[in-house]
Design a protein around this motif. Sequence first.
Motif, short mmCIF file in Angstrom:
data_model
loop_
_atom_site.label_atom_id
_atom_site.label_comp_id
_atom_site.label_asym_id
_atom_site.label_seq_id
_atom_site.Cartn_x
_atom_site.Cartn_y
_atom_site.Cartn_z
N ILE A 146 135.21 4.26 61.77
CA ILE A 146 135.21 2.83 62.03
C ILE A 146 133.90 2.40 62.69
O ILE A 146 133.37 1.32 62.39
N GLY A 147 133.34 3.25 63.58
CA GLY A 147 132.07 2.91 64.22
C GLY A 147 130.93 2.81 63.22
O GLY A 147 130.10 1.90 63.29
N THR A 148 130.87 3.75 62.28
CA THR A 148 129.84 3.70 61.24
C THR A 148 129.98 2.44 60.39
O THR A 148 128.99 1.76 60.10
N ALA A 149 131.21 2.12 60.00
CA ALA A 149 131.44 0.92 59.20
C ALA A 149 131.10 -0.34 59.99
O ALA A 149 130.58 -1.31 59.44
N PHE A 150 131.37 -0.32 61.30
CA PHE A 150 131.04 -1.47 62.14
C PHE A 150 129.53 -1.72 62.18
O PHE A 150 129.07 -2.86 62.06
N LEU A 151 128.75 -0.64 62.32
CA LEU A 151 127.29 -0.78 62.33
C LEU A 151 126.78 -1.28 60.99
O LEU A 151 125.85 -2.10 60.94
N MET A 200 128.75 4.12 53.72
CA MET A 200 128.13 2.81 53.55
C MET A 200 129.15 1.69 53.40
O MET A 200 128.79 0.55 53.12
N TYR A 201 130.42 2.01 53.59
CA TYR A 201 131.46 0.99 53.52
C TYR A 201 131.32 0.01 54.70
O TYR A 201 130.97 0.41 55.81
N SER A 202 131.63 -1.24 54.44
CA SER A 202 131.69 -2.22 55.52
C SER A 202 132.98 -2.05 56.30
O SER A 202 133.89 -1.34 55.88
N LEU A 203 133.05 -2.68 57.46
CA LEU A 203 134.23 -2.54 58.33
C LEU A 203 135.49 -3.02 57.63
O LEU A 203 136.54 -2.38 57.72
N GLN A 204 135.40 -4.15 56.93
CA GLN A 204 136.58 -4.68 56.26
C GLN A 204 137.07 -3.75 55.16
O GLN A 204 138.27 -3.58 54.97
N ALA A 205 136.14 -3.13 54.43
CA ALA A 205 136.52 -2.20 53.37
C ALA A 205 137.19 -0.96 53.95
O ALA A 205 138.19 -0.46 53.40
N VAL A 206 136.66 -0.45 55.06
CA VAL A 206 137.27 0.73 55.70
C VAL A 206 138.67 0.41 56.20
O VAL A 206 139.61 1.19 55.98
N LEU A 207 138.82 -0.71 56.87
CA LEU A 207 140.14 -1.06 57.40
C LEU A 207 141.13 -1.35 56.29
O LEU A 207 142.33 -1.07 56.42
N MET A 208 140.65 -1.89 55.17
CA MET A 208 141.54 -2.09 54.03
C MET A 208 142.00 -0.76 53.46
O MET A 208 143.18 -0.59 53.11
#
Length: 315
Positions: A87-92, A241-249
């Motif tokens: 989640i931290g990587t996606a957040f960045l 390289m996923y965005s935060l929204q994609a990871v959480l989905m």
Amino acid sequence: MAEKIKRRKAQKEPEVESKINRVKPVTNIIFSAVFAILALTCVIPAIFIVIISFSSMESINEIGYSFWPTSWSLDAYKYLWNNRSMIGTAFLVSVFVTIGGTVIGLYLTAAMGYALSRSSFKLNKLYTIIVFIPMVFGGGLVSTYNVYSSMLNIKDTIWVLILPLAVSSFNVIICKTFFKTTIPQSILESAEIDGASQMRTYFTIVLPISKPLLATIGILLSFSYWNDWFLSLMYISDADMYSLQAVLMNVEKNIEFLAQNANTMGASAAAYALSMPKEPMRMAMAVLIVTPIACVYPFFQQYFVSGLTIGSVKE
């Protein structure tokens, strides 16, 4: 005698204007109540989501969603914390894409809108039609995918998360209308007489008095970038390289999958799936997504309000 009459009229005019502009107490109360209700309709759902994210699954199974759960729990946030690396990587990634995309989008959109707003631009009508067409017709998903992956070769790069959302026909039309109706032609002519180039006029005169426009377009762009998940799922195959929204989905899909197929799994996997805080988890993810953009929004609003008071012509 005539002077006395003029004085009386001058004294009566402010009184008449004050009476016309005065709001009756009953009307003031009604307006205040309406605005208070509208404010509560925006605030209460956000508070409700936060409460559910801290509720336990036992409380949700017992009484459902409630402002007063029978028990509280941090299990949803513990699950997110256990996945903090991903989640931290996606957040960045989301922060970088949002900031970089907003800056690039502001530059391209404002520059294009300013060029189209100038009557001296010979290709004004042609480019206006070209900008307007995408507002009515779309190229389709297949053609768009081929352009990004085959022609531009930006698939699986950070640019595929930035460039598709950088310029919008709607935002360009807003910029064109603003520049055409707000920027006085006399200022541009004065700058031209003084020997200023088009670029210098644009950066030193036009942009400083266009803060309301830049703040509005910046808000629209930042929301679009921060809330986007489709581009990651469509064009990115590297999970880092996923965005935060994609990871959480994806996390939510995995939770749903485990919950629906708990009976077909092993004993340990089934117990883990059944013990997962599914509903609080969804709300915790919503809180995680909304909090950063909610913290940034007041800064945009500050520039927007201050920009409204900036004038370009002094009397």
